[in-house]
Scaffold this motif. Structure first.
Motif, mmCIF file in Angstrom:
data_model
loop_
_atom_site.group_PDB
_atom_site.id
_atom_site.type_symbol
_atom_site.label_atom_id
_atom_site.label_comp_id
_atom_site.label_asym_id
_atom_site.label_seq_id
_atom_site.Cartn_x
_atom_site.Cartn_y
_atom_site.Cartn_z
ATOM 1 N N TYR A 141 -14.090 -15.604 -30.920
ATOM 2 C CA TYR A 141 -14.083 -15.208 -29.514
ATOM 3 C C TYR A 141 -14.057 -13.694 -29.414
ATOM 4 O O TYR A 141 -13.259 -13.032 -30.073
ATOM 5 C CB TYR A 141 -12.856 -15.789 -28.798
ATOM 6 C CG TYR A 141 -12.989 -17.254 -28.512
ATOM 7 C CD1 TYR A 141 -13.452 -17.704 -27.277
ATOM 8 C CD2 TYR A 141 -12.675 -18.207 -29.478
ATOM 9 C CE1 TYR A 141 -13.588 -19.053 -27.006
ATOM 10 C CE2 TYR A 141 -12.807 -19.552 -29.211
ATOM 11 C CZ TYR A 141 -13.266 -19.972 -27.979
ATOM 12 O OH TYR A 141 -13.409 -21.304 -27.714
ATOM 13 N N CYS A 182 -13.203 -10.987 -26.751
ATOM 14 C CA CYS A 182 -12.472 -10.961 -25.477
ATOM 15 C C CYS A 182 -12.519 -9.577 -24.840
ATOM 16 O O CYS A 182 -12.746 -8.577 -25.508
ATOM 17 C CB CYS A 182 -11.022 -11.384 -25.706
ATOM 18 S SG CYS A 182 -10.901 -13.049 -26.366
ATOM 19 N N GLU A 241 -17.729 -16.738 -20.706
ATOM 20 C CA GLU A 241 -16.682 -17.310 -19.870
ATOM 21 C C GLU A 241 -15.866 -16.209 -19.207
ATOM 22 O O GLU A 241 -15.501 -15.232 -19.859
ATOM 23 C CB GLU A 241 -15.752 -18.158 -20.736
ATOM 24 C CG GLU A 241 -16.474 -19.233 -21.521
ATOM 25 C CD GLU A 241 -15.644 -19.785 -22.674
ATOM 26 O OE1 GLU A 241 -14.739 -19.096 -23.155
ATOM 27 O OE2 GLU A 241 -15.927 -20.920 -23.090
ATOM 28 N N GLU A 256 -12.600 -14.635 -18.245
ATOM 29 C CA GLU A 256 -11.276 -14.795 -18.857
ATOM 30 C C GLU A 256 -10.297 -15.426 -17.868
ATOM 31 O O GLU A 256 -10.310 -15.109 -16.681
ATOM 32 C CB GLU A 256 -10.739 -13.449 -19.345
ATOM 33 C CG GLU A 256 -11.427 -12.986 -20.603
ATOM 34 C CD GLU A 256 -10.777 -11.756 -21.228
ATOM 35 O OE1 GLU A 256 -9.956 -11.101 -20.583
ATOM 36 O OE2 GLU A 256 -11.117 -11.466 -22.385
ATOM 37 N N GLU A 257 -9.482 -16.335 -18.390
ATOM 38 C CA GLU A 257 -8.440 -17.031 -17.630
ATOM 39 C C GLU A 257 -9.002 -17.755 -16.413
ATOM 40 O O GLU A 257 -8.433 -17.713 -15.320
ATOM 41 C CB GLU A 257 -7.337 -16.044 -17.233
ATOM 42 C CG GLU A 257 -6.684 -15.399 -18.441
ATOM 43 C CD GLU A 257 -5.620 -14.381 -18.070
ATOM 44 O OE1 GLU A 257 -5.191 -14.348 -16.891
ATOM 45 O OE2 GLU A 257 -5.216 -13.625 -18.964
ATOM 46 N N SER A 258 -10.147 -18.396 -16.610
ATOM 47 C CA SER A 258 -10.825 -19.097 -15.525
ATOM 48 C C SER A 258 -11.726 -20.175 -16.133
ATOM 49 O O SER A 258 -12.166 -20.044 -17.273
ATOM 50 C CB SER A 258 -11.680 -18.097 -14.741
ATOM 51 O OG SER A 258 -12.581 -18.758 -13.905
ATOM 52 N N GLN A 275 -14.949 -13.539 -21.972
ATOM 53 C CA GLN A 275 -14.866 -13.822 -23.399
ATOM 54 C C GLN A 275 -16.138 -14.565 -23.790
ATOM 55 O O GLN A 275 -16.689 -15.322 -23.001
ATOM 56 C CB GLN A 275 -13.614 -14.603 -23.763
ATOM 57 C CG GLN A 275 -13.572 -16.026 -23.289
ATOM 58 C CD GLN A 275 -12.303 -16.721 -23.743
ATOM 59 O OE1 GLN A 275 -11.374 -16.099 -24.222
ATOM 60 N NE2 GLN A 275 -12.260 -18.025 -23.592
#
Length: 195
Positions: free
Chosen positions: A26, A28, A55, A57-59, A154
């Protein structure tokens, strides 16, 4: 220690290493304006069926590209946007955005894991041009969702790297001071040239 204990320990260590090396890596904290580099690297280094996931992040928000190769002559980069619970509120708006920009797309209804998904296929010719096209699609998609330059992503790959991508590095290693490194890199290069 008995030989079979050493052998069992080696098998366990090799299994752990095999699992560890197959895990996705990953990347990030990637900003929107940095995504083009990852798309370009994905296009140039991956093989048929490889996927890159981008993606937020945190979603649950993500998009993906899949590389398809047909008969080793023509490759396609496919942008894929799913119709899932998190994406449903964006799906129709994204379709309207691509229509307004005259971008050709298809909506596929497979009836398997996803009800449907939006797909944009781009023929891979010039890698830089294809990466720019892919980046513009991603940029438009995330901007339509209200994300800006401060958003962090990420990235991870499900990919087989192309042996062709390793050739320049192996050519450099064939002049390495270590005799073993020289032999192994030259052996791989010979094997690759025979294909």
């Amino acid at each position: 220690m008995k030989w079979y204990m050493i052998f069992a320990i080696l098998i366990v260590l090799i299994s752990i290493f095999g699992w560890w090396i197959r895990r996705p890596i990953y990347y990030c904290g990637i900003r929107l304006n940095e995504l083009k580099r990852f798309i370009r690297d994905f296009i140039s280094q991956s093989t048929d069926g490889s996927t890159i996931f981008i993606e937020l992040e945190e979603s649950p928000i993500y998009v993906q590209f899949i590389k398809h190769c047909a008969n080793n002559t023509q490759s396609t980069l496919s942008f894929v946007f799913p119709d899932t619970p998190w994406s449903r509120k964006y799906f129709d708006e994204l379709v309207m955005l691509f229509e307004a920009k005259s971008i050709n797309y298809t909506i596929t209804d497979e009836g398997k894991l996803l009800d449907r998904y939006l797909e944009i296929n781009t023929l891979i010719g010039d890698i830089e041009l294809t990466a720019s096209t892919g980046f513009r699609i991603v940029q438009d998609t995330f901007k339509m969702m209200g994300l800006d330059e401060r958003a962090k992503f990420q990235i991870h790959f499900k990919a087989n790297l192309s042996t062709q991508a390793a050739v320049p590095a192996l050519e450099q290693l064939s002049g390495h001071p270590s005799k073993l490194v020289q032999i192994l890199s030259k052996k791989f290069l010979k094997k690759h040239q025979r294909r």
